[in-house]
Motif scaffolding. Sequence first.
Motif, short mmCIF file in Angstrom:
data_model
loop_
_atom_site.label_atom_id
_atom_site.label_comp_id
_atom_site.label_asym_id
_atom_site.label_seq_id
_atom_site.Cartn_x
_atom_site.Cartn_y
_atom_site.Cartn_z
N LEU A 194 -52.88 72.69 67.32
CA LEU A 194 -51.49 72.33 67.04
C LEU A 194 -50.80 71.85 68.32
O LEU A 194 -50.09 70.85 68.33
N GLY A 195 -51.07 72.58 69.40
CA GLY A 195 -50.50 72.20 70.69
C GLY A 195 -50.95 70.81 71.10
O GLY A 195 -50.15 69.98 71.53
N LEU A 196 -52.25 70.56 70.94
CA LEU A 196 -52.79 69.24 71.29
C LEU A 196 -52.13 68.15 70.47
O LEU A 196 -51.77 67.09 70.98
N PHE A 197 -51.94 68.43 69.18
CA PHE A 197 -51.32 67.44 68.31
C PHE A 197 -49.91 67.11 68.78
O PHE A 197 -49.52 65.93 68.85
N ILE A 198 -49.17 68.14 69.13
CA ILE A 198 -47.79 67.91 69.57
C ILE A 198 -47.75 67.09 70.85
O ILE A 198 -46.98 66.13 70.97
N VAL A 199 -48.64 67.44 71.80
CA VAL A 199 -48.70 66.69 73.05
C VAL A 199 -49.00 65.21 72.75
O VAL A 199 -48.38 64.30 73.29
N LEU A 200 -49.96 65.01 71.83
CA LEU A 200 -50.36 63.65 71.48
C LEU A 200 -49.20 62.86 70.86
O LEU A 200 -48.93 61.72 71.25
N VAL A 201 -48.51 63.49 69.94
CA VAL A 201 -47.40 62.80 69.27
C VAL A 201 -46.32 62.44 70.28
O VAL A 201 -45.79 61.33 70.29
N VAL A 202 -46.02 63.41 71.17
CA VAL A 202 -44.95 63.17 72.14
C VAL A 202 -45.34 62.02 73.09
O VAL A 202 -44.50 61.21 73.48
N LEU A 203 -46.65 61.96 73.42
CA LEU A 203 -47.10 60.89 74.31
C LEU A 203 -47.07 59.53 73.62
O LEU A 203 -46.65 58.53 74.19
N VAL A 204 -47.53 59.49 72.37
CA VAL A 204 -47.67 58.21 71.68
C VAL A 204 -46.34 57.76 71.06
O VAL A 204 -46.00 56.58 71.10
N PHE A 205 -45.61 58.71 70.51
CA PHE A 205 -44.30 58.38 69.91
C PHE A 205 -43.22 59.21 70.57
O PHE A 205 -42.78 60.22 70.01
N PRO A 206 -42.77 58.79 71.74
CA PRO A 206 -41.77 59.61 72.43
C PRO A 206 -40.49 59.78 71.62
O PRO A 206 -39.74 60.73 71.85
N ASN A 207 -40.24 58.91 70.66
CA ASN A 207 -39.05 59.08 69.83
C ASN A 207 -39.34 59.83 68.54
O ASN A 207 -38.53 59.83 67.62
N GLY A 208 -40.53 60.43 68.48
CA GLY A 208 -40.84 61.26 67.33
C GLY A 208 -41.41 60.49 66.16
O GLY A 208 -41.51 59.26 66.17
N LEU A 209 -41.82 61.25 65.14
CA LEU A 209 -42.46 60.64 63.97
C LEU A 209 -41.53 59.68 63.24
O LEU A 209 -41.98 58.72 62.62
N ALA A 210 -40.23 59.93 63.32
CA ALA A 210 -39.27 59.06 62.62
C ALA A 210 -39.40 57.62 63.11
O ALA A 210 -39.14 56.67 62.37
N SER A 211 -39.83 57.44 64.38
CA SER A 211 -39.93 56.08 64.93
C SER A 211 -41.09 55.30 64.31
O SER A 211 -41.18 54.09 64.47
N LEU A 212 -41.98 56.02 63.59
CA LEU A 212 -43.06 55.33 62.86
C LEU A 212 -42.49 54.43 61.78
O LEU A 212 -43.11 53.47 61.36
N PHE A 213 -41.30 54.79 61.30
CA PHE A 213 -40.74 54.09 60.15
C PHE A 213 -39.63 53.14 60.56
O PHE A 213 -38.64 52.98 59.88
N GLY A 214 -39.78 52.54 61.70
CA GLY A 214 -38.79 51.55 62.12
C GLY A 214 -38.01 52.02 63.32
O GLY A 214 -37.84 53.21 63.56
#
Lengths: 253, 326
Positions: B296-316
């Motif tokens: 879970l920790g790894l996933f969070i680190v990955l998301v923060v690195l790839v999408f610094p604006n969070g998952l919401a930024s995936l949708f525009g």
Amino acid sequence: MAEAAALSVEGLVRNFGGLAAVGGVSLEARTGMLHAVIGPNGAGKTTLINLLSGDLPPSAGKISLYGTDITGLPSYRVSQLGVGRSYQKTNVFLGFTAFENCRLAAQSRLPSSMRFVRRALAYADVNRAAERSLAATGLEARSGELASALSHGEQRQLEIAMTLATSPRVLLLDEPLAGMGAEESSSMVELLKTLRSGHAMLLVEHDMDAVFALADRLTVMVNGQVLASGAPAEIRANPAVQEAYLGEDEPGG
Amino acid sequence: MAMHDAQPRALALVLVIGLAGLAVFPIFGADEKFYMQFLAKVMVMAIFAMSLDLLIGYGGLVSLGHAMYFGLAGYTLMSLTPEYEGASLWISLAAALGVCALAALVVGLLVLRTSGIYFIMVTLAFAQMAYYVVHDSKYLGGSDGKYVYVKPVLSFFGWQPFSLDKLAAFYYVILGTLAGVYFLLRLLLASPFGHVLVGIKANEHRMRSLGFPTFSYKLVAFVIAGVLAGLAGYLAAALDGLVNPELLSWHQSGQALMMVILGGMGTPAGPILGAGALKLLELLLTSWTKHWQLLLGLFIVLVVLVFPNGLASLFGKRKRGGAEHG
């Protein structure tokens, strides 16, 4: 036409530790007139503006606005009472559009912004005040741009526009020409000329051409003290001023 | 227009589909008590995370003590619930929210004098104080906590439309609350108050010099966020039927913070996405391996690195306004 002093300052002092950054300054700003404050770097000009705008509390002295003592009031109170200031370092909201920068500034003139239901953009008076200030500074065509996408000169104009959007009676302008090219400077000087009527203006500026083009009255500060104060022609002829400041090479903006 | 009025169309679509999915789930999954309980819990956490995002994403106030209000509301419900009958929902809810408002007002008056790292530390300190008061109090059940034996009773002048004992009914109450809080926050953020809050996050000093008494606005935001966190805590205590000091712990505050960061700070829908993603992942990973926290920790680190604006930024993109240079 000169009227009674809008802003009057008596014996204003601000100490930083043992250093008197402003050491007993007295001056006045009158409606319809532009009072310029000049002096070498470190003379205490920006500190003076910070004291007048309430960003810093003074160590001693008195500031009156239309005869009312406003000494030591916090900056938001000073602003609400009709003193607007612009900053030397551009201090706009870079992530907002030019319009929203001015709209937010104009919104500060609502009796309170503790309003939770109606949309902020539905306040027509506020929108109009924002549009007026953008138009007054020549930015109406850039209204929808993010402030970060504006050129440096435009950001300086926006800085003034935001201040105007708060409908001030007294304007404190801290080096509005800082970092501007010749063309931008001359349009800013034209803008400042138009603002003279209806405002009491206090201008801190390094650009001597602009200062002598604009000022009705000049105060020269050196080391926190007033070296001389008077009409531009008197100041130009003052030997002490020439020695301390005007004779030296300009510290380029 | 300011960016915070904008909601990308894709994100709105995801939100509508998500809410619709949540709304029909009990029809098809009526026998899946476990999953219904799970989704209800996710929605409660989403409300909690949204309340924290009001502080972090809009006001720029990073609180690490937000669980305090979550827990206080739960404990208020527990204290007002007799052993053999349910407390009145209206009275216990009003009391719980009142307690949270008062606590947030007192704490806010003190902590909002600080900023940055100091703000994080003092909000944490207050929450830890509340944690230990609850933890060491026999009356409140100490470290084990206490049961809320009977669910609160919803009644309109004696008429009870449904009982919260039925999980499906409670599920819809929570779903309705989630939607209600979401629209309340959107309304709030589009209001003059919301614009002031966003301005304070961007540049508090300039806001003061423009004539805004920023402290008052931050305090009101702090109280609203505390009350909404209390709403979530009240629902959590009623749903689980128990309270324990963990509700007030810094883990709980941290979890909400992770949801906000994961989903996207400063977006109304972000915390909902974050809560869903974090809880769903937790569910999947715990059933798969006991080292789930590492993954879970790894996933969070990955998301923060790839999408610094969070998952919401995936949708525009969430920033609006011409970006061309001039």
